[in-house]
Design a protein around this motif. Structure first.
Motif, PDB file in Angstrom:
ATOM      1  N   ARG A  64     -11.974 -15.667  27.015  1.00 21.35           N
ATOM      2  CA  ARG A  64     -13.200 -14.858  27.036  1.00 21.35           C
ATOM      3  C   ARG A  64     -13.222 -13.814  28.152  1.00 21.35           C
ATOM      4  O   ARG A  64     -14.198 -13.084  28.309  1.00 21.35           O
ATOM      5  N   ASN A  65     -12.139 -13.760  28.957  1.00 24.43           N
ATOM      6  CA  ASN A  65     -12.032 -12.758  30.032  1.00 24.43           C
ATOM      7  C   ASN A  65     -13.175 -12.910  31.037  1.00 24.43           C
ATOM      8  O   ASN A  65     -13.725 -11.927  31.554  1.00 24.43           O
ATOM      9  N   TYR A  66     -13.529 -14.152  31.330  1.00 23.21           N
ATOM     10  CA  TYR A  66     -14.704 -14.428  32.163  1.00 23.21           C
ATOM     11  C   TYR A  66     -14.562 -13.920  33.595  1.00 23.21           C
ATOM     12  O   TYR A  66     -15.481 -13.291  34.138  1.00 23.21           O
ATOM     13  N   LEU A  67     -13.434 -14.183  34.224  1.00 22.04           N
ATOM     14  CA  LEU A  67     -13.318 -13.865  35.650  1.00 22.04           C
ATOM     15  C   LEU A  67     -13.435 -12.363  35.930  1.00 22.04           C
ATOM     16  O   LEU A  67     -14.189 -11.960  36.829  1.00 22.04           O
ATOM     17  N   PRO A  68     -12.734 -11.488  35.182  1.00 23.16           N
ATOM     18  CA  PRO A  68     -12.943 -10.044  35.416  1.00 23.16           C
ATOM     19  C   PRO A  68     -14.379  -9.604  35.130  1.00 23.16           C
ATOM     20  O   PRO A  68     -14.916  -8.732  35.824  1.00 23.16           O
ATOM     21  N   ALA A  69     -15.010 -10.199  34.103  1.00 23.38           N
ATOM     22  CA  ALA A  69     -16.396  -9.831  33.796  1.00 23.38           C
ATOM     23  C   ALA A  69     -17.334 -10.221  34.935  1.00 23.38           C
ATOM     24  O   ALA A  69     -18.247  -9.466  35.317  1.00 23.38           O
ATOM     25  N   HIS A  70     -17.115 -11.399  35.492  1.00 30.99           N
ATOM     26  CA  HIS A  70     -17.927 -11.839  36.627  1.00 30.99           C
ATOM     27  C   HIS A  70     -17.711 -10.932  37.827  1.00 30.99           C
ATOM     28  O   HIS A  70     -18.663 -10.634  38.566  1.00 30.99           O
ATOM     29  N   GLN A  71     -16.473 -10.467  38.010  1.00 29.83           N
ATOM     30  CA  GLN A  71     -16.190  -9.582  39.139  1.00 29.83           C
ATOM     31  C   GLN A  71     -16.968  -8.273  39.024  1.00 29.83           C
ATOM     32  O   GLN A  71     -17.422  -7.720  40.033  1.00 29.83           O
ATOM     33  N   TRP A  72     -17.137  -7.760  37.786  1.00 32.67           N
ATOM     34  CA  TRP A  72     -17.945  -6.552  37.618  1.00 32.67           C
ATOM     35  C   TRP A  72     -19.376  -6.768  38.126  1.00 32.67           C
ATOM     36  O   TRP A  72     -19.972  -5.885  38.739  1.00 32.67           O
ATOM     37  N   VAL A  73     -19.919  -7.953  37.872  1.00 31.06           N
ATOM     38  CA  VAL A  73     -21.273  -8.258  38.363  1.00 31.06           C
ATOM     39  C   VAL A  73     -21.293  -8.287  39.889  1.00 31.06           C
ATOM     40  O   VAL A  73     -22.184  -7.715  40.535  1.00 31.06           O
ATOM     41  N   LEU A  74     -20.296  -8.960  40.478  1.00 30.56           N
ATOM     42  CA  LEU A  74     -20.244  -9.042  41.938  1.00 30.56           C
ATOM     43  C   LEU A  74     -20.122  -7.659  42.566  1.00 30.56           C
ATOM     44  O   LEU A  74     -20.672  -7.413  43.651  1.00 30.56           O
ATOM     45  N   ASP A  75     -19.417  -6.779  41.863  1.00 28.74           N
ATOM     46  CA  ASP A  75     -19.207  -5.431  42.398  1.00 28.74           C
ATOM     47  C   ASP A  75     -20.355  -4.476  42.071  1.00 28.74           C
ATOM     48  O   ASP A  75     -20.289  -3.285  42.393  1.00 28.74           O
ATOM     49  N   GLY A  76     -21.396  -4.989  41.403  1.00 28.04           N
ATOM     50  CA  GLY A  76     -22.563  -4.169  41.113  1.00 28.04           C
ATOM     51  C   GLY A  76     -22.477  -3.374  39.836  1.00 28.04           C
ATOM     52  O   GLY A  76     -23.326  -2.518  39.579  1.00 28.04           O
ATOM     53  N   GLY A  77     -21.475  -3.647  39.002  1.00 26.94           N
ATOM     54  CA  GLY A  77     -21.296  -2.864  37.782  1.00 26.94           C
ATOM     55  C   GLY A  77     -21.954  -3.482  36.566  1.00 26.94           C
ATOM     56  O   GLY A  77     -22.504  -4.590  36.604  1.00 26.94           O
ATOM     57  N   TRP A  78     -21.905  -2.741  35.459  1.00 25.81           N
ATOM     58  CA  TRP A  78     -22.433  -3.190  34.168  1.00 25.81           C
ATOM     59  C   TRP A  78     -21.504  -2.651  33.081  1.00 25.81           C
ATOM     60  O   TRP A  78     -21.914  -2.073  32.081  1.00 25.81           O
ATOM     61  N   ASN A  79     -20.200  -2.863  33.309  1.00 22.28           N
ATOM     62  CA  ASN A  79     -19.176  -2.196  32.501  1.00 22.28           C
ATOM     63  C   ASN A  79     -18.784  -3.070  31.318  1.00 22.28           C
ATOM     64  O   ASN A  79     -17.742  -3.736  31.321  1.00 22.28           O
ATOM     65  N   ILE A  80     -19.607  -3.037  30.290  1.00 22.55           N
ATOM     66  CA  ILE A  80     -19.425  -3.944  29.161  1.00 22.55           C
ATOM     67  C   ILE A  80     -18.088  -3.707  28.468  1.00 22.55           C
ATOM     68  O   ILE A  80     -17.367  -4.660  28.142  1.00 22.55           O
ATOM     69  N   ALA A  81     -17.720  -2.477  28.253  1.00 24.85           N
ATOM     70  CA  ALA A  81     -16.465  -2.194  27.555  1.00 24.85           C
ATOM     71  C   ALA A  81     -15.274  -2.752  28.321  1.00 24.85           C
ATOM     72  O   ALA A  81     -14.343  -3.307  27.730  1.00 24.85           O
ATOM     73  N   ASP A  82     -15.288  -2.605  29.645  1.00 25.02           N
ATOM     74  CA  ASP A  82     -14.200  -3.156  30.452  1.00 25.02           C
ATOM     75  C   ASP A  82     -14.143  -4.675  30.338  1.00 25.02           C
ATOM     76  O   ASP A  82     -13.063  -5.269  30.316  1.00 25.02           O
ATOM     77  N   CYS A  83     -15.309  -5.293  30.270  1.00 22.51           N
ATOM     78  CA  CYS A  83     -15.367  -6.760  30.205  1.00 22.51           C
ATOM     79  C   CYS A  83     -14.842  -7.296  28.878  1.00 22.51           C
ATOM     80  O   CYS A  83     -14.154  -8.321  28.840  1.00 22.51           O
ATOM     81  N   VAL A  84     -15.158  -6.624  27.788  1.00 23.12           N
ATOM     82  CA  VAL A  84     -14.836  -7.182  26.477  1.00 23.12           C
ATOM     83  C   VAL A  84     -13.505  -6.683  25.917  1.00 23.12           C
ATOM     84  O   VAL A  84     -13.052  -7.158  24.869  1.00 23.12           O
ATOM     85  N   ALA A  85     -12.859  -5.761  26.585  1.00 22.71           N
ATOM     86  CA  ALA A  85     -11.613  -5.199  26.067  1.00 22.71           C
ATOM     87  C   ALA A  85     -10.492  -6.227  25.970  1.00 22.71           C
ATOM     88  O   ALA A  85      -9.519  -6.019  25.251  1.00 22.71           O
ATOM     89  N   ARG A  86     -10.626  -7.350  26.693  1.00 19.52           N
ATOM     90  CA  ARG A  86      -9.638  -8.434  26.611  1.00 19.52           C
ATOM     91  C   ARG A  86     -10.316  -9.760  26.246  1.00 19.52           C
ATOM     92  O   ARG A  86      -9.784 -10.828  26.538  1.00 19.52           O
ATOM     93  N   SER A  87     -11.481  -9.716  25.635  1.00 19.27           N
ATOM     94  CA  SER A  87     -12.245 -10.929  25.341  1.00 19.27           C
ATOM     95  C   SER A  87     -12.149 -11.282  23.859  1.00 19.27           C
ATOM     96  O   SER A  87     -12.348 -10.433  22.990  1.00 19.27           O
ATOM     97  N   TYR A  88     -11.835 -12.554  23.589  1.00 17.43           N
ATOM     98  CA  TYR A  88     -11.684 -13.046  22.216  1.00 17.43           C
ATOM     99  C   TYR A  88     -12.467 -14.355  22.066  1.00 17.43           C
ATOM    100  O   TYR A  88     -12.945 -14.925  23.043  1.00 17.43           O
ATOM    101  N   ASP A  89     -12.569 -14.833  20.814  1.00 13.44           N
ATOM    102  CA  ASP A  89     -13.136 -16.149  20.550  1.00 13.44           C
ATOM    103  C   ASP A  89     -12.013 -17.180  20.464  1.00 13.44           C
ATOM    104  O   ASP A  89     -10.941 -16.906  19.912  1.00 13.44           O
ATOM    105  N   VAL A  90     -12.295 -18.379  20.955  1.00 16.20           N
ATOM    106  CA  VAL A  90     -11.346 -19.483  20.830  1.00 16.20           C
ATOM    107  C   VAL A  90     -11.353 -20.029  19.400  1.00 16.20           C
ATOM    108  O   VAL A  90     -10.332 -20.532  18.910  1.00 16.20           O
ATOM    109  N   GLU A  91     -12.461 -19.928  18.732  1.00 15.84           N
ATOM    110  CA  GLU A  91     -12.609 -20.451  17.375  1.00 15.84           C
ATOM    111  C   GLU A  91     -11.462 -19.989  16.473  1.00 15.84           C
ATOM    112  O   GLU A  91     -11.126 -18.805  16.424  1.00 15.84           O
TER     113      GLU A  91
END
Length: 390
Positions: A164-191
């Protein structure tokens, strides 16, 4: 009287805790399969407190000193003149954790002229040279099952974090960002993914059980095939070897002990047979993977991610390539050292010590080496160099 040398990791940087996030732990009396949790005659610690660091002392000092024994506790285990090396020659018992291992090499075992018992406060005794322990009639024991579920939970967490690319997405929050495209560009479902475990013992099977509700296709390889009823219950596909299994898997988790047959298993050749974009999770032992092969596979894009908490050596130096390779989810070796697990492995360490000091049998499931041969759990899980060559 016995001298017990205990090697534990250092206290928190801001000092030993005076309070904790929770007031209690859930009560667990049995593990899956029916084995009881540790049953020492008594304990001198509060469950849920930090026991695995130097000041925690695994709750052993009052117990040992009340019987007239000596307890030496240190985190200084490596390098010329370490406390561990200075205290080792006349130690009767060495206690160590896999998370901060005191490597009992053949040379150290030879110098430890009084050594009779090596205890792993946790599971996984590959930091002890088992061939040398056998040759010198040193009993090796570990607290089997004490943190198996803890590690299995960590595997599931790391699998989801990578996919789900959780760690980079969380880092965007810590850095003050809201970069949804960057967060989901490597995010998939396990299903729907194919997930396989190398080894399906206590940890591997627990991982499979926890992933089943995610509607994934489950695979495993193990030298001991699971009962047909378990395979049917979980919908497992068995493979005779890791080489047969990994080409089918989107996620591979390693849950095997380190011994001559598994060391270096995941090298360039095996990783090359994995799907491009597969994820590799290793909470077993670092040396099952070729360090540089993992780094190359991530940098070259063949692996989509690697996560684990096992390194070699431990602790890993600041220049260890696994600290800086892309798309990783590494942690220090913590998967089996939750405060919940510490209460169990501290109690189990005391149970082993009580048995040894009183001259009563150590639980068979705790034994790795005894009376000059692999024994108990060791006979099931490990092989020696001599066995690997035969």
């Amino acid at each position: 009287m016995a001298k017990v040398l205990c090697v534990l990791y250092a206290d928190p940087v801001d000092g030993y805790p005076t309070s904790y996030a929770r007031d209690d732990l859930p009560r667990i009396d049995q593990y899956p399969g029916g084995q009881s949790t540790p049953t020492p005659q008594g304990t001198d610690f509060t469950p849920g407190h930090l026991l695995g660091s130097v000041s925690g002392e695994l709750g052993l000092r009052r117990f040992l000193e009340s019987r007239g024994h000596t307890l030496v506790v240190t985190s200084d285990k490596d390098g010329a003149g370490s406390v561990f090396d200075r205290e080792l020659p006349d130690a009767d018992v060495v206690i160590s954790q896999p998370f901060w291992p005191a490597y009992l090499t053949a040379e150290r075992i030879t110098r430890a002229r009084n050594l009779k018992l090596a205890i792993t406060a946790g599971i996984g005794s590959d930091h002890v040279d088992l061939d040398a322990a056998i040759a010198h009639d040193v009993t090796v024991a570990e607290v089997t099952y004490c943190n198996s579920i803890s590690v299995a939970e960590h595997v599931v967490m790391m699998t989801l974090s990578l996919v789900r690319n959780y760690l980079p997405a969380h880092q965007w929050v810590l850095d003050g960002g809201w970069n949804i495209a960057d967060c989901v560009a490597r995010s998939y479902d396990v299903e729907g993914m194919n997930v396989g475990t190398v080894a399906a013992g206590r940890i591997g099977l627990a991982v499979l059980r926890r992933l089943k509700p995610f509607d994934v296709r489950l695979h495993y390889t193990d030298r001991h095939r699971l009962p047909e009823s378990v395979e049917n219950e979980l919908g497992l596909t068995f493979h005779a070897s890791a080489a047969e299994m990994v080409p089918h898997c989107d996620v591979v988790t390693i849950n095997a002990p380190l011994h001559p047959e598994t060391e270096g298993m995941f090298d360039d050749d095996l990783i090359a047979t994995m799907k491009r974009g597969a994820y590799l999770i290793n909470t077993a032992r670092a040396k099952i993977c070729d360090l540089d092969a993992v780094d190359r596979a991530l940098r070259g894009g063949h692996l989509a991610g690697y996560a684990g908490d096992v390194w070699y050596p431990q602790p890993a130096g600041p220049d260890h390539p696994w600290r800086t390779m892309p798309h990783h989810g590494m942690t220090p070796h913590i998967s089996g050292s939750s405060l919940s697990a510490q209460a169990r492995y501290a109690a189990g360490t005391r149970e082993i010590l009580e048995s040894w000091l009183d001259g009563t049998p150590i639980r068979d499931e705790y034994l790795i080496v005894d009376k000059g041969t692999l024994a108990g759990t060791g006979a099931h899980s490990y092989s020696t160099t001599a066995q690997a060559r035969s």
